[in-house]
Every structure is written in structure tokens, then in C-alpha cells.
Design a protein around this motif. Sequence first.
Motif, PDB file in Angstrom:
ATOM      1  N   LEU A 123      -0.575   1.823   8.417  1.00 45.69           N
ATOM      2  CA  LEU A 123      -1.731   0.921   8.478  1.00 45.69           C
ATOM      3  C   LEU A 123      -1.798   0.036   7.240  1.00 45.69           C
ATOM      4  O   LEU A 123      -1.998  -1.186   7.353  1.00 45.69           O
ATOM      5  N   ALA A 124      -1.630   0.627   6.062  1.00 45.09           N
ATOM      6  CA  ALA A 124      -1.674  -0.162   4.832  1.00 45.09           C
ATOM      7  C   ALA A 124      -0.576  -1.223   4.825  1.00 45.09           C
ATOM      8  O   ALA A 124      -0.798  -2.364   4.409  1.00 45.09           O
ATOM      9  N   ALA A 125       0.618  -0.852   5.313  1.00 45.53           N
ATOM     10  CA  ALA A 125       1.717  -1.815   5.365  1.00 45.53           C
ATOM     11  C   ALA A 125       1.389  -2.943   6.337  1.00 45.53           C
ATOM     12  O   ALA A 125       1.690  -4.119   6.074  1.00 45.53           O
ATOM     13  N   ALA A 126       0.761  -2.606   7.461  1.00 44.15           N
ATOM     14  CA  ALA A 126       0.394  -3.629   8.434  1.00 44.15           C
ATOM     15  C   ALA A 126      -0.645  -4.580   7.864  1.00 44.15           C
ATOM     16  O   ALA A 126      -0.604  -5.796   8.108  1.00 44.15           O
ATOM     17  N   VAL A 127      -1.608  -4.041   7.102  1.00 49.17           N
ATOM     18  CA  VAL A 127      -2.624  -4.892   6.475  1.00 49.17           C
ATOM     19  C   VAL A 127      -1.974  -5.846   5.489  1.00 49.17           C
ATOM     20  O   VAL A 127      -2.297  -7.040   5.461  1.00 49.17           O
ATOM     21  N   PRO A 177      -7.501   0.488   4.241  1.00 44.62           N
ATOM     22  CA  PRO A 177      -7.715   1.942   4.196  1.00 44.62           C
ATOM     23  C   PRO A 177      -8.171   2.444   2.840  1.00 44.62           C
ATOM     24  O   PRO A 177      -8.668   3.566   2.725  1.00 44.62           O
ATOM     25  N   GLY A 178      -8.011   1.634   1.787  1.00 39.48           N
ATOM     26  CA  GLY A 178      -8.452   2.035   0.453  1.00 39.48           C
ATOM     27  C   GLY A 178      -7.635   3.178  -0.114  1.00 39.48           C
ATOM     28  O   GLY A 178      -6.479   3.403   0.260  1.00 39.48           O
ATOM     29  N   ALA A 179      -8.291   3.933  -0.995  1.00 33.97           N
ATOM     30  CA  ALA A 179      -7.584   4.998  -1.716  1.00 33.97           C
ATOM     31  C   ALA A 179      -7.171   6.141  -0.808  1.00 33.97           C
ATOM     32  O   ALA A 179      -6.340   6.970  -1.192  1.00 33.97           O
TER      33      ALA A 179
END
Length: 225
Positions: A180-184, A170-172
Motif C-alpha cells: 500500500l505504501a509503495a502504491a501511494v 498508512p503512516g507509521a
Amino acid sequence: MAVAQRRPRGRPSEPVLSAERITGAAVRLVTSRGHGALTMAALARELGVAPSALYNHVATKQDVLRRVQDHVNREVDCSAFATLPWDRALTAWARSYREVYARHVPLVPVIAVTPVRGAPHTLAMYERVAAGLRAGGWPAHLVLDAVVAVESFVLGSALDTQAPPDIFEPGAEAADGSALAAAVRARAGADPALAAFELGLAALVEGLRAALRRATAAPTATATG
């Protein structure tokens, strides 16, 4: 005494064509440049011949696409349907199918829209799969639905093999605590596309088992007054 006629010197003005050479060139063209690049003119250039020469061997572009489809489908292994229960055979077929099209991703649009009529290897593949499902108890009216469900998933997964590694980053723009960031970050494994395929395939086959049980269950008797 008769004198044998000598063969003319030099090479033929155009390469000798065959259906096999045309099909091989079409596969190379689509694999390297994409489905949209396959035209009769481009195929003729690939083979070093005049476009008119192609029509001695293939009638139309659709004929070429059918041959391309059939050529690649020869690589798909569906032999497990001769020896294994339908669900295990379907799993083996799906894995082989994906592996083949992961090597020929630009051909996915061809397999998705090209009729099987006139493609003997493709027809033989589907015949074996259909016969295996019927032998496993699948009603005839559900066989093609099961095949298309698996095929759609397989071809989508083949496309997924070409996705960039950071496709879900997701980037910045990610908010603090972004799920989503945690899943990545939590995603593990050297081949996430394969891991996703295996998870989805297991879920799909389990769902098909349940669908077969429902389809073949005896009707529940209802009490009458």
C-alpha cells in the motif's frame, strides 16, 4: 374626477416567494450545510418567511427535494446520445454527470433516493439516455441496470472528489515493504480522483460492451441425438 389610489409605502411584510426562489434557497442550504440540514423551518429562515408561507408553493419536504434534484440535473449534458454511438455517449454523459455533482456533493444523497416522478428535467435526461441505449441495441430489460451501474459509479466518484489527499497514507503503521505504501508513493498525477474515475469509467464501459454482446448473441445451436 376619480383619484388614483396610492400604493402603500414600505416593503412587503415578507419577501415575495416563488417555486424558483424556494428551490434556489434549498440548493444553497443543502450545498452549504448538507442534506440533513434541509427542513421546512430551516428553508423558511433562509428565505426570511414564516414556514406556513412555503406551503403555498410546495406541498412537502419531498416536493422540495424533487425540485432540488431537477434543478441540478438541468446542468447534466446528455446531448451526445443524439449523435454518438451509445458507448461514447454514455462516457460523455458520465463525465458531465460527475462534474456537476462534484460541485454539488452534498446533493448526492438527494439524487440517490428521490423518485423522478414530477421532475421534468430529470425525466428528460433519463429518457434521452434510455432511448440512446435502446437505439444502440440494448434490450429493454437491461437498460435500467446499465443506467444504475453507471450512475452508482458516477455518484461515488463525485464523493471521492472530497477525499483528503492523504486518505491512503498508512503512516507509521506501514510494514517494511508495504504494498500500500509503495502504491501511494507511485501514484502520479495532479488529480488522482479524476485519474481513478477515468480508469474505472473505461473499465465499466468495456464491461457494458461485453454484457451487450452476451445479451444479443444468437443462441448456440445444440446437437440433438
